[in-house]
Design an enzyme around this catalytic site. Sequence first.
Site, PDB file in Angstrom:
ATOM      1  N   GLY A 143      -5.200   7.413  -9.429  1.00  0.00           N
ATOM      2  CA  GLY A 143      -4.701   6.667  -8.297  1.00  0.00           C
ATOM      3  C   GLY A 143      -3.501   5.828  -8.709  1.00  0.00           C
ATOM      4  O   GLY A 143      -3.284   5.557  -9.893  1.00  0.00           O
ATOM      5  N   CYS A 144      -2.711   5.399  -7.726  1.00  0.00           N
ATOM      6  CA  CYS A 144      -1.494   4.647  -8.059  1.00  0.00           C
ATOM      7  C   CYS A 144      -1.808   3.285  -8.663  1.00  0.00           C
ATOM      8  O   CYS A 144      -1.227   2.901  -9.693  1.00  0.00           O
ATOM      9  CB  CYS A 144      -0.613   4.509  -6.821  1.00  0.00           C
ATOM     10  SG  CYS A 144      -1.450   3.866  -5.355  1.00  0.00           S
ATOM     11  N   TYR A 145      -2.727   2.538  -8.065  1.00  0.00           N
ATOM     12  CA  TYR A 145      -3.119   1.247  -8.658  1.00  0.00           C
ATOM     13  C   TYR A 145      -3.732   1.437 -10.048  1.00  0.00           C
ATOM     14  O   TYR A 145      -3.367   0.721 -10.992  1.00  0.00           O
ATOM     15  CB  TYR A 145      -4.113   0.525  -7.758  1.00  0.00           C
ATOM     16  CG  TYR A 145      -3.556  -0.167  -6.541  1.00  0.00           C
ATOM     17  CD1 TYR A 145      -2.556  -1.135  -6.641  1.00  0.00           C
ATOM     18  CD2 TYR A 145      -4.067   0.103  -5.277  1.00  0.00           C
ATOM     19  CE1 TYR A 145      -2.074  -1.792  -5.527  1.00  0.00           C
ATOM     20  CE2 TYR A 145      -3.587  -0.551  -4.144  1.00  0.00           C
ATOM     21  CZ  TYR A 145      -2.584  -1.496  -4.269  1.00  0.00           C
ATOM     22  OH  TYR A 145      -2.113  -2.149  -3.161  1.00  0.00           O
ATOM     23  N   ALA A 148      -1.098   1.914 -12.761  1.00  0.00           N
ATOM     24  CA  ALA A 148      -0.427   0.683 -13.161  1.00  0.00           C
ATOM     25  C   ALA A 148      -1.333  -0.171 -14.046  1.00  0.00           C
ATOM     26  O   ALA A 148      -0.908  -0.673 -15.107  1.00  0.00           O
ATOM     27  CB  ALA A 148       0.006  -0.099 -11.924  1.00  0.00           C
TER      28      ALA A 148
END
Length: 340
Positions: A143-145, A148
């Site tokens: 996932g994008c979060y 990061a």
Amino acid sequence: MRAAIAGASGYAGGELLRLLLSHPELEIGALTAASSAGGKLGEHQPHLPQLADRTILETTPETLQGHDVVFLALPHGHSAEVAAAIGDGAIVVDCGADHRLTDERAWQEFYGGQHAGSWPYGLPELPGQREILATARRIAVPGCYPTAVALALFPAFQYGLAEPDVVVVAASGTSGAGKSLKPNLLGSEVMGSVSAYGVGGVHRHTPEMEQSLGAVAGGPVRVSFTPTLAPMSRGILATCTAPAAPGVTANAVRQAYEAAFAKEPFVRLLPEGAWPATAMTYGANTAALQVTLDERSNRLVAVIAIDNLTKGTAGGAIQSVNLALGLPEETGLPLTGVAP
């Protein structure tokens, strides 16, 4: 080699196509979707004029057969059935959540329904992950979060700098919610306003963050995650903190992060005193990162910026596929962003 994209009319699909148009080893094959099937791609992705006249096909196993790589940019819960019907000849890349979590109980708690099992995790920067991806035929894109957060904090646990009690507050652009029409994502609702959502440990990316960091730490890591929606179309800025381990110094933190990312092509540890901004990474498969030790509270603080559609989804997918195909990892991926 030919690559098919299922979900070609969405944001993730559009970003995959933008990057693949510059990839020297992958030719764009079938483009498929659900409700937009039968239309032209140009109606949905006007920024891709080279593909504007391509007809979007229905997402069926027959349409996806015969490709070397199949990217599934589908809503959560839709990839598993499609992937199961694709033969072993293709590398299949799931950009959704269906194959990310290894814990069946976590899947049922945060997503519900049948757990489809887990695939090799498509974040090459994690310790030991490149060797796994080099032989993978199925890849689960993070996932994008979680992309990061894992990049921001894995060195802290790899080098024993932090206690396993993480707090993350992150802001994301509206593209992270997809293209579906939602009243809270209208321009008039978002412009000039920042709002929190998924508060109190209920956001679906929380167990994925704990899974990635726990694998590096060698034991459970607890994450308290608060996402916010910012008035921008793309980008993530995540502030990640954890109590520093006993005896840790600011110099030790800096040296560990420099060692972790010294040879990483896509993660840039900024000079001391410089702090990330989402604009540093727009359109690039890069992460801008800074870390420090808050000596007053004895907390390690890592701040990271990525483009949620590039490094956070499509770029990370292609980076992992490059490894699986035996290509140089940077092939077809931009290191330069777009400004202003």
